[in-house]
Design a protein around this motif. Structure first.
Motif, PDB file in Angstrom:
ATOM      1  N   LEU A   4       0.818  -1.211   0.000  1.00 34.82           N
ATOM      2  CA  LEU A   4       0.000   0.000   0.000  1.00 34.82           C
ATOM      3  C   LEU A   4       0.856   1.267   0.000  1.00 34.82           C
ATOM      4  CD1 LEU A   4      -2.763   1.329   0.102  1.00 34.82           C
ATOM      5  CD2 LEU A   4      -2.696   1.146   2.604  1.00 34.82           C
ATOM      6  N   LYS A   5       1.858   1.307   0.854  1.00 35.33           N
ATOM      7  CA  LYS A   5       2.712   2.504   0.960  1.00 35.33           C
ATOM      8  C   LYS A   5       3.400   2.798  -0.377  1.00 35.33           C
ATOM      9  CE  LYS A   5       6.660   2.228   3.174  1.00 35.33           C
ATOM     10  NZ  LYS A   5       7.671   2.139   4.252  1.00 35.33           N
ATOM     11  N   HIS A   6       3.883   1.722  -1.015  1.00 34.18           N
ATOM     12  CA  HIS A   6       4.568   1.896  -2.295  1.00 34.18           C
ATOM     13  C   HIS A   6       3.595   2.343  -3.387  1.00 34.18           C
ATOM     14  CE1 HIS A   6       7.727   0.122  -0.090  1.00 34.18           C
ATOM     15  NE2 HIS A   6       7.386  -1.146  -0.252  1.00 34.18           N
ATOM     16  N   LEU A  12       1.191   9.323  -6.135  1.00 35.54           N
ATOM     17  CA  LEU A  12       1.662  10.707  -6.032  1.00 35.54           C
ATOM     18  C   LEU A  12       2.555  11.061  -7.225  1.00 35.54           C
ATOM     19  CD1 LEU A  12       2.489  10.914  -2.214  1.00 35.54           C
ATOM     20  CD2 LEU A  12       0.570  11.992  -3.400  1.00 35.54           C
ATOM     21  N   PHE A  13       3.386  10.110  -7.610  1.00 37.43           N
ATOM     22  CA  PHE A  13       4.291  10.350  -8.736  1.00 37.43           C
ATOM     23  C   PHE A  13       3.512  10.560 -10.039  1.00 37.43           C
ATOM     24  CE2 PHE A  13       7.294   8.950 -12.068  1.00 37.43           C
ATOM     25  CZ  PHE A  13       8.326   9.841 -11.813  1.00 37.43           C
ATOM     26  N   LYS A  60      14.211   9.342  -0.850  1.00 39.27           N
ATOM     27  CA  LYS A  60      13.026   8.488  -0.920  1.00 39.27           C
ATOM     28  C   LYS A  60      12.215   8.460   0.372  1.00 39.27           C
ATOM     29  CE  LYS A  60      16.048   4.423  -0.476  1.00 39.27           C
ATOM     30  NZ  LYS A  60      16.610   3.295  -1.209  1.00 39.27           N
ATOM     31  N   ASP A  61      12.802   8.899   1.481  1.00 37.97           N
ATOM     32  CA  ASP A  61      12.044   8.921   2.730  1.00 37.97           C
ATOM     33  C   ASP A  61      11.611  10.338   3.125  1.00 37.97           C
ATOM     34  OD1 ASP A  61      14.696   9.481   3.025  1.00 37.97           O
ATOM     35  OD2 ASP A  61      15.072   8.116   4.687  1.00 37.97           O
ATOM     36  N   LYS A  62      11.666  11.277   2.156  1.00 37.54           N
ATOM     37  CA  LYS A  62      11.187  12.640   2.404  1.00 37.54           C
ATOM     38  C   LYS A  62      10.242  13.028   1.264  1.00 37.54           C
ATOM     39  CE  LYS A  62      15.388  14.304   4.727  1.00 37.54           C
ATOM     40  NZ  LYS A  62      16.528  15.244   4.617  1.00 37.54           N
ATOM     41  N   LEU A  63       8.954  13.050   1.537  1.00 37.14           N
ATOM     42  CA  LEU A  63       7.973  13.366   0.491  1.00 37.14           C
ATOM     43  C   LEU A  63       7.962  14.864   0.213  1.00 37.14           C
ATOM     44  CD1 LEU A  63       4.959  11.069   1.431  1.00 37.14           C
ATOM     45  CD2 LEU A  63       6.636  10.740  -0.366  1.00 37.14           C
ATOM     46  N   PHE A  88       5.557   0.874  -9.003  1.00 34.69           N
ATOM     47  CA  PHE A  88       4.282   1.549  -9.263  1.00 34.69           C
ATOM     48  C   PHE A  88       4.474   2.963  -9.829  1.00 34.69           C
ATOM     49  CE2 PHE A  88       4.024  -1.333  -5.631  1.00 34.69           C
ATOM     50  CZ  PHE A  88       3.105  -2.247  -6.118  1.00 34.69           C
ATOM     51  N   MET A  89       5.696   3.267 -10.253  1.00 34.04           N
ATOM     52  CA  MET A  89       5.995   4.594 -10.797  1.00 34.04           C
ATOM     53  C   MET A  89       6.224   4.490 -12.295  1.00 34.04           C
ATOM     54  SD  MET A  89       8.590   5.746  -7.722  1.00 34.04           S
ATOM     55  CE  MET A  89       9.022   7.364  -8.316  1.00 34.04           C
TER      56      MET A  89
END
Length: 362
Positions: A4-6, A12-13, A60-63, A88-89
């Motif tokens: 889900l997170k990915h 978002l991308f 990758k850990d900062k949106l 998923f991008m």
């Protein structure tokens, strides 16, 4: 398995899918600790030689929407380790996504070679990856399985961070700084001991198997033992053993490559550090006090460990001391092993990779 997170990352991308591609923008996907940054630094330096490129570090850990937009508009995108949201991008067809991977050669099995359950997402990641860079054509099958990626996307162009060993280094100055920091004589030969982490907890405290007193009694007049612990081993490491005069703990020395460069010998077990160290053509000993257990219970190797490793295998502290004391090494085994792991070792890996990309994959 839930991703889900990915998938949210991918969603978002997607908002930036129509961002215009900037031909001179190069993005590097990295975590906030900047782990495994070595390859990316060398690729950045190589692009800097070629003209006025713009560089973007995507953490990758900062949106950040601005960071997403810059990544979506990048002509070249580099990774150095796993990044599952990539499954998923969807990138613009004009973007080129390159997985450099952080380690040379192939030793312990990893990725899809051991975790069958991860193969589906690895395949999806590979669909969104244009190239996977490796050090030798001999290991393409292993990487194809580990990454679940077609072999035609795998290019044996070398590992950028290996270019380090072909730069001009002042070894005397480097060793002097090292000896001053740890309070040892510059006359001492440095034995770098880099044990790997074991899933079986009882084998992680190397001091249960290494008799420091006996080691130093026989070898201490000429050698110093420099111990570099895997971060996870610290959980099992007994701090009540005095280091004074017995060994030096170099786990906090920032550059592992500097340690390899100034050391005279490597002791390891199953760590892939030996693949990098073997290009220096210096002695390597495999201190494998738990070999049968490791081969039975851990993830295994891409080759027959006993027949292949480039140095003597020892099972006890006494055998370890004897191997060092008797200088029991066969350099031809090192050079033979190097040929299975590297096609070319010339300090031009970064140049080859950037040439390949700027020439549209030719």
């Amino acid at each position: 398995m839930s991703y889900l997170k990915h998938k949210v990352y991918g969603f978002l991308f997607k908002l930036f899918n129509h961002t215009k591609i900037e031909e001179k923008r190069v993005s590097f996907i990295i975590d906030s600790k900047e782990s495994f940054k070595g390859n990316l630094d060398y690729i950045k330096k190589e692009f800097e030689k070629r003209g006025n490129f713009e560089f973007h570090f995507f953490y990758k850990d900062k949106l950040s929407f601005d960071s997403f937009k810059k990544l979506a508009g990048s002509r070249y995108i580099f990774l150095n380790d796993n990044f599952f949201p990539l499954a998923f991008m969807k990138f613009n067809p004009k973007s080129t996504v390159v997985q450099l991977w952080h380690a040379p050669g192939a030793s312990k099995k990893f990725g899809g070679s051991v975790d069958i359950g991860s193969r589906d997402i690895l395949k999806r990641i590979s669909e969104n990856t244009d190239y996977l860079i490796v050090t030798s054509r001999n290991i393409e099958d292993y990487y194809s399985e580990a990454f679940q990626i077609p072999k035609n996307k795998i290019k044996a162009l070398g590992l950028p961070r290996m270019d380090y060993y072909f730069e001009n280094h002042d070894l005397n100055s480097l060793k002097s700084e090292f000896c001053q920091k740890y309070g040892i004589s510059q006359d001492k030969k440095i034995i770098l001991y880099a044990p790997t982490f074991r899933d079986e907890e009882k084998y992680n405290n190397v001091f249960d198997f290494l008799d420091l007193e006996k080691f130093n009694e026989v070898l201490g007049s000429e050698h110093v033992l420099a111990l570099r612990l895997h971060p996870k081993i610290r959980n099992f490491y007994k701090n009540d053993i005095s280091s004074e005069g017995q060994y030096i703990d170099v786990s906090d020395w920032e550059s592992e490559q500097e340690l390899m460069l100034i050391s005279d010998m490597l002791i390891t077990d199953y760590s892939s550090i030996m693949i990098e160290y073997c290009i220096l053509n210096r002695p390597i000993i495999f201190f494998t006090y738990d070999l049968d257990s490791y081969l039975s219970n851990e993830r295994g190797f891409y080759y027959d460990f006993r027949k292949t490793v480039p140095g003597p295998i020892v099972y006890s502290c006494d055998e370890l001391i004897d191997a060092i004391d008797n200088n029991d090494f066969d350099k031809s085994k090192i050079s033979g092993f190097v040929k299975t792991q590297f096609d070319v070792i010339d300090g031009k890996s970064s140049e080859r990779i950037v040439d390949f990309l700027l020439n549209e994959g030719r």
